[in-house]
Design an enzyme around this catalytic site. Structure first.
Site, PDB file in Angstrom:
ATOM      1  CG  ASP A   1      -1.751  -1.088   1.265  1.00 14.66           C
ATOM      2  OD1 ASP A   1      -2.006  -1.646   0.187  1.00 14.66           O
ATOM      3  OD2 ASP A   1      -2.489  -1.433   2.344  1.00 14.66           O
TER       4      ASP A   1
ATOM      5  CG  MET B   1      -5.808  -4.816  -3.386  1.00  9.14           C
ATOM      6  SD  MET B   1      -4.650  -6.144  -2.753  1.00  9.14           S
ATOM      7  CE  MET B   1      -6.151  -7.406  -2.533  1.00  9.14           C
TER       8      MET B   1
ATOM      9  NE  ARG C   1      -5.426  -1.993   5.214  1.00  7.47           N
ATOM     10  CZ  ARG C   1      -5.892  -3.245   5.488  1.00  7.47           C
ATOM     11  NH1 ARG C   1      -6.955  -3.521   5.860  1.00  7.47           N
ATOM     12  NH2 ARG C   1      -5.019  -4.397   5.196  1.00  7.47           N
TER      13      ARG C   1
HETATM   14  O1  F6P Z   1      -2.715  -3.939   2.939  1.00  6.45           O
HETATM   15  C1  F6P Z   1      -2.531  -4.846   2.100  1.00  6.45           C
HETATM   16  C2  F6P Z   1      -3.771  -5.149   1.292  1.00  6.45           C
HETATM   17  O2  F6P Z   1      -3.627  -5.898   0.069  1.00  6.45           O
HETATM   18  C3  F6P Z   1      -4.808  -4.094   1.188  1.00  6.45           C
HETATM   19  O3  F6P Z   1      -4.275  -3.234   0.015  1.00  6.45           O
HETATM   20  C4  F6P Z   1      -5.985  -4.546   0.692  1.00  6.45           C
HETATM   21  O4  F6P Z   1      -7.141  -3.665   1.170  1.00  6.45           O
HETATM   22  C5  F6P Z   1      -5.822  -5.707   2.168  1.00  6.45           C
HETATM   23  O5  F6P Z   1      -4.700  -5.803   2.449  1.00  6.45           O
HETATM   24  C6  F6P Z   1      -6.568  -6.879   1.724  1.00  6.45           C
HETATM   25  O6  F6P Z   1      -6.527  -7.713   2.778  1.00  6.45           O
HETATM   26  P1  F6P Z   1      -6.748  -9.332   2.860  1.00  6.45           P
HETATM   27  O7  F6P Z   1      -5.852 -10.005   2.113  1.00  6.45           O
HETATM   28  O8  F6P Z   1      -6.874  -9.685   4.133  1.00  6.45           O
HETATM   29  O9  F6P Z   1      -8.215  -9.513   1.849  1.00  6.45           O
END
Ligand code: F6P
Length: 327
Positions: free
Chosen positions: A132, A174, A176
């Site tokens: 991120d 992605m 977040r």
């Molecule tokens: O923080 C890294 C990230 O890939 C974010 O970009 C995304 O929102 C989140 O993790 C997704 O998390 P998970 O793998 O738990 O779905």
């Protein structure tokens, strides 16, 4: 100073990122170089609580420099958020005579590390590993470069088919609640617009941009939507645009977890290697409760509290040129 650290533990936590293995390798090799033993902890803070440790030596980390993911596995631990969980973790570290802990991860990882240090006084050192790029105190985090290259490669392919069919694509990336991936890949792929949390763009404004593009004979376009954008995800943005604007046939692509995998780029391998060495040497030199960052190409130790409480801002110049170049 040096005599105080004889053994360190290292773990990866939170969402994995390409280059984490390169960071583990650098930590282990730098530690061994400085005659420090290393315990690898599996499954992030959960492994710390359960005592899932394994001694690592220089050969344990052979041939992982170019591998995606993390050999130590990763997790988001609910138990580490409790005092009892952290007490178990501390007891496990003390039973193994561990003098310091290196955590590789993002914001959540460092929040846990900071609290752990405050409660037990154990020296902790963070290495920023997240696609991120949303951590204050380092120009780049490990994995961001590889993830944006993955996005660019995918969007270049989408661009081919968008062109052939005169379509408008909404591509969700992605990040977040941050728009670093969206902005960087938007510039690199020539997106007509980048919707990101740090800069509001209403649906009306987006339609205006699309109209201008159509007037100047754009036959196809890519709109990048950061997953944290206030307008909603790419499907939602497409739905809202389709209600009011019908110049193009539209399609949506959500890139998802392909952004987190794959072979780390040269940049991420070097970044991770530098940070891993600096993390170990920082502990030797008495730094604790800090994150190793690289700012303007120079290693800096940034207070964990600052890294987690201050906001990383996308480059304003990149935001400006993204608009200029998309006309
Ligand atoms: O923080 C890294 C990230 O890939 C974010 O970009 C995304 O929102 C989140 O993790 C997704 O998390 P998970 O793998 O738990 O779905």
């Amino acid at each position: 100073m040096k005599d105080q650290i004889k053994k360190i533990a290292v773990l990866t936590s939170g969402g994995d990122s390409p280059g984490m293995n390169a960071a583990i390798r650098a930590v282990v090799r730098a530690a061994v170089f400085h005659e420090i033993e290393v315990e690898g902890v599996f499954q992030g803070y959960d492994g710390l609580i359960k005592g899932d440790f394994k001694r690592l030596n220089v050969r344990s980390v052979a041939k992982i420099l170019g591998r995606g993911g993390t050999i130590l596995k990763s997790a988001r631990s609910a138990e580490f958020m409790t005092k009892e969980g952290r007490q178990k973790a501390f007891d496990n570290l003390k039973n193994r005579n561990v003098d310091a802990l290196i955590t590789i991860g993002g914001n959540g990882t460092f929040t846990g590390a900071h609290i752990f240090h405050e409660e037990f006084g154990l020296p902790v050192m963070g290495i920023p590993g997240t696609i991120d790029n949303d951590l204050f105190g380092s120009d780049n985090t490990i994995g961001f470069d590889t993830a944006t290259n993955t996005v660019v490669e995918a969007i270049d392919k989408i661009r081919d088919t968008a062109n052939s069919h005169n379509r408008l694509f909404f591509v969700e990336v992605m990040g977040r609640d941050a728009g670093f991936i969206a902005l960087r890949s938007g510039i690199a792929t020539g997106a007509i617009a980048v919707l990101m949390p740090e800069e509001e763009m209403s649906i009306d404004e987006l339609i205006e941009v699309l109209e201008k593009g159509a007037e100047s004979n754009k036959t196809s376009s890519i709109v990048i939507v950061a997953e944290g954008d206030a307008n909603g995800g790419a499907y939602e943005v497409a739905r809202k645009v389709n209600q009011r604007y019908s110049q193009y046939e539209t399609r949506v692509t959500v890139l998802g977890h392909i952004q987190r995998g794959g072979v780390p780029s040269c940049w991420d391998r070097v970044l991770a290697s530098r940070m891993g060495v600096a993390a170990v040497e920082g502990l030797i030199n008495g730094h604790k409760d800090v994150m190793i960052g690289i700012i303007n190409d120079k290693e800096e130790y940034v207070k964990l509290n600052d890294a987690i409480s201050q906001k990383a801002e996308p480059n304003a110049e990149e935001m400006r040129i993204a608009k200029i170049l998309s006309i």
